[in-house]
Design a protein around this motif. Structure first.
Motif, mmCIF file in Angstrom:
data_model
loop_
_atom_site.group_PDB
_atom_site.id
_atom_site.type_symbol
_atom_site.label_atom_id
_atom_site.label_comp_id
_atom_site.label_asym_id
_atom_site.label_seq_id
_atom_site.Cartn_x
_atom_site.Cartn_y
_atom_site.Cartn_z
ATOM 1 N N GLY A 62 0.819 -1.206 0.000
ATOM 2 C CA GLY A 62 0.000 0.000 0.000
ATOM 3 C C GLY A 62 0.846 1.246 0.000
ATOM 4 N N ASN A 81 -4.181 -1.405 -0.625
ATOM 5 C CA ASN A 81 -4.868 -1.638 -1.903
ATOM 6 C C ASN A 81 -4.985 -0.383 -2.768
ATOM 7 O OD1 ASN A 81 -5.334 -4.286 -0.995
ATOM 8 N ND2 ASN A 81 -7.177 -3.614 0.077
ATOM 9 N N ASN A 82 -4.030 0.520 -2.659
ATOM 10 C CA ASN A 82 -4.031 1.704 -3.510
ATOM 11 C C ASN A 82 -2.670 1.880 -4.170
ATOM 12 O OD1 ASN A 82 -6.674 3.404 -3.180
ATOM 13 N ND2 ASN A 82 -6.198 2.644 -1.141
ATOM 14 N N THR A 117 -7.581 -0.766 5.251
ATOM 15 C CA THR A 117 -8.498 -0.958 4.115
ATOM 16 C C THR A 117 -9.755 -0.101 4.230
ATOM 17 O OG1 THR A 117 -9.459 -2.844 5.291
ATOM 18 C CG2 THR A 117 -7.738 -3.326 3.662
#
Length: 381
Positions: A272, A288-289, A375
């Motif tokens: 991340g 998750n970016n 998240t």
């Protein structure tokens, strides 16, 4: 804001994800001007058969103009509006297989319920026996058989709303337009009627398009929502995607309650990236970016219900910050805590009220910890 988790069509119903599926309604590069004012600005949009589609936005955003163009009360200045395979941009309202239910219901006060429902059928010169059969069918659908001989002033607001709905559906339109249809009802009746509308739409397999400024209403009834602002569509997606993955600060802020944190992206890894956002505050971990780059300016959206409040410092939290409770909004089943951080930022956290108010764990001016998972947040463009 308490987002309703209403019954939605089966997860398999997603024609918008099928490239072979043809839309029932298509706006293609549609612009509508009133003199020098642009009400709709180059909009393209597809609506599919059997959808319950919502046009959502504040007053003046263009949603009612979109509906009026679908109904035939306005014509586009540019672009094409098609229904099925037909360009309907210049087709008059009475020649369209479209019906509209107005917020005011527009019932004839001197006519009975059954006469109101039959009115459009008589105008179209349906045979008497078919009119009687269709009226009976509509009365059963909206559960008003025993009120058939009453006049509108003898009905409650919810009953008048159902008469208007039955009249709109009687002619079997391909498309039903609902203009703020529940605005005149009180909150409890409005919530009940939302589910009734969904059940009727599902039974008939008809396409409904609703215009509303009420986020909860749109989230409850719609299979998809178009969020509008200033004549443009900001995002089109299912309620879950709109809420959990807004594509812009405007959408995140308009739908529900949200914390928006501005900062700069740093320390990118395979897992991340981090957001550096305030002097003296720890960097925020975001999972998750990984498609974002270091040194970009960014906004992070975090919903209050994803933030936990504790008196003691959490040991295993991905993110944690400390502050003091500045205000508490009590709404029965939930409490929203407004927590002031050391730099003056107000951060909102939401907790379920599993204890009675007198036994609440936190109160004003308490020092608390806020924590959330990596998240939980969504990076916005």
């Amino acid at each position: 804001m308490n987002i309703s988790s209403a019954k939605k069509p089966s997860a398999r119903f997603a024609p918008w994800d099928n490239p072979d599926e043809k839309p029932l309604v298509r706006f293609k590069n549609v612009t509508k001007r009133f003199g020098s004012f642009t009400a709709i600005d180059d909009i393209s949009l597809d609506i599919y058969e059997r959808e319950f589609f919502a046009l959502l936005g504040p007053s003046g955003c263009g949603k009612t103009t979109m509906m009026r163009m679908l109904a035939g009360f306005e014509t586009p200045s540019e672009g094409i509006i098609s229904l099925g395979n037909d360009d309907i941009g210049k087709v008059p309202p009475y020649k369209r297989p479209v019906n509209m239910m107005f917020q005011s219901y527009a019932l004839f006060p001197h006519m009975t319920v059954e006469a109101n429902i039959a009115f459009g059928l008589k105008q179209d010169k349906w045979p008497k026996d078919l009119i009687a059969e269709r009226v009976e069918e509509m009365l059963a659908l909206v559960q008003l058989r025993k009120f058939a001989r009453r006049k509108p002033h003898q009905l409650s607001g919810g009953q008048r709303q159902r008469v208007a709905l039955a009249r709109s559906l009687a002619k079997k339109p391909k498309l039903l337009l609902l203009d703020e249809p529940l605005g005149a009802l009180d909150k409890k009746l409005r919530e009940q009627t939302q589910f009734e509308l969904m059940d009727i739409q599902e039974k008939l397999g008809m396409t409904f398009v609703i215009v509303t400024h009420d986020q909860e209403e749109a989230m409850t009834v719609a299979s998809r929502i178009a969020v509008m602002d200033d004549g443009k569509i900001m995002q089109v997606a299912t309620p879950e995607v709109i809420y959990e993955y807004p594509n812009s600060r405007y959408v995140a802020d308009f739908i529900g309650d949200v914390n928006i944190i501005e900062g700069r992206l740093v320390n990118k890894t395979a897992e991340g990236i981090k957001l550096s956002w305030a002097e003296g505050e720890p960097e925020i971990s975001i999972a998750n970016n990984v498609n974002r780059s270091e040194n970009e300016n960014a906004c992070l959206a975090i919903r209050p219900e994803k933030v936990h409040v504790t008196r003691d410092e959490p040991k295993d939290a991905d993110n944690k910050i400390r502050g003091q409770i500045d205000d508490i909004a009590y709404v029965g089943n939930l409490s929203t805590y407004h927590v002031k951080l050391s730099n003056g930022t107000i951060f909102k956290a939401q907790e379920s009220n599993i204890r009675r108010l007198a036994n609440r764990e936190f109160t004003w001016e308490d020092h608390v910890w806020l924590s959330w998972r990596s998240t939980a947040g969504v990076l916005l463009d």
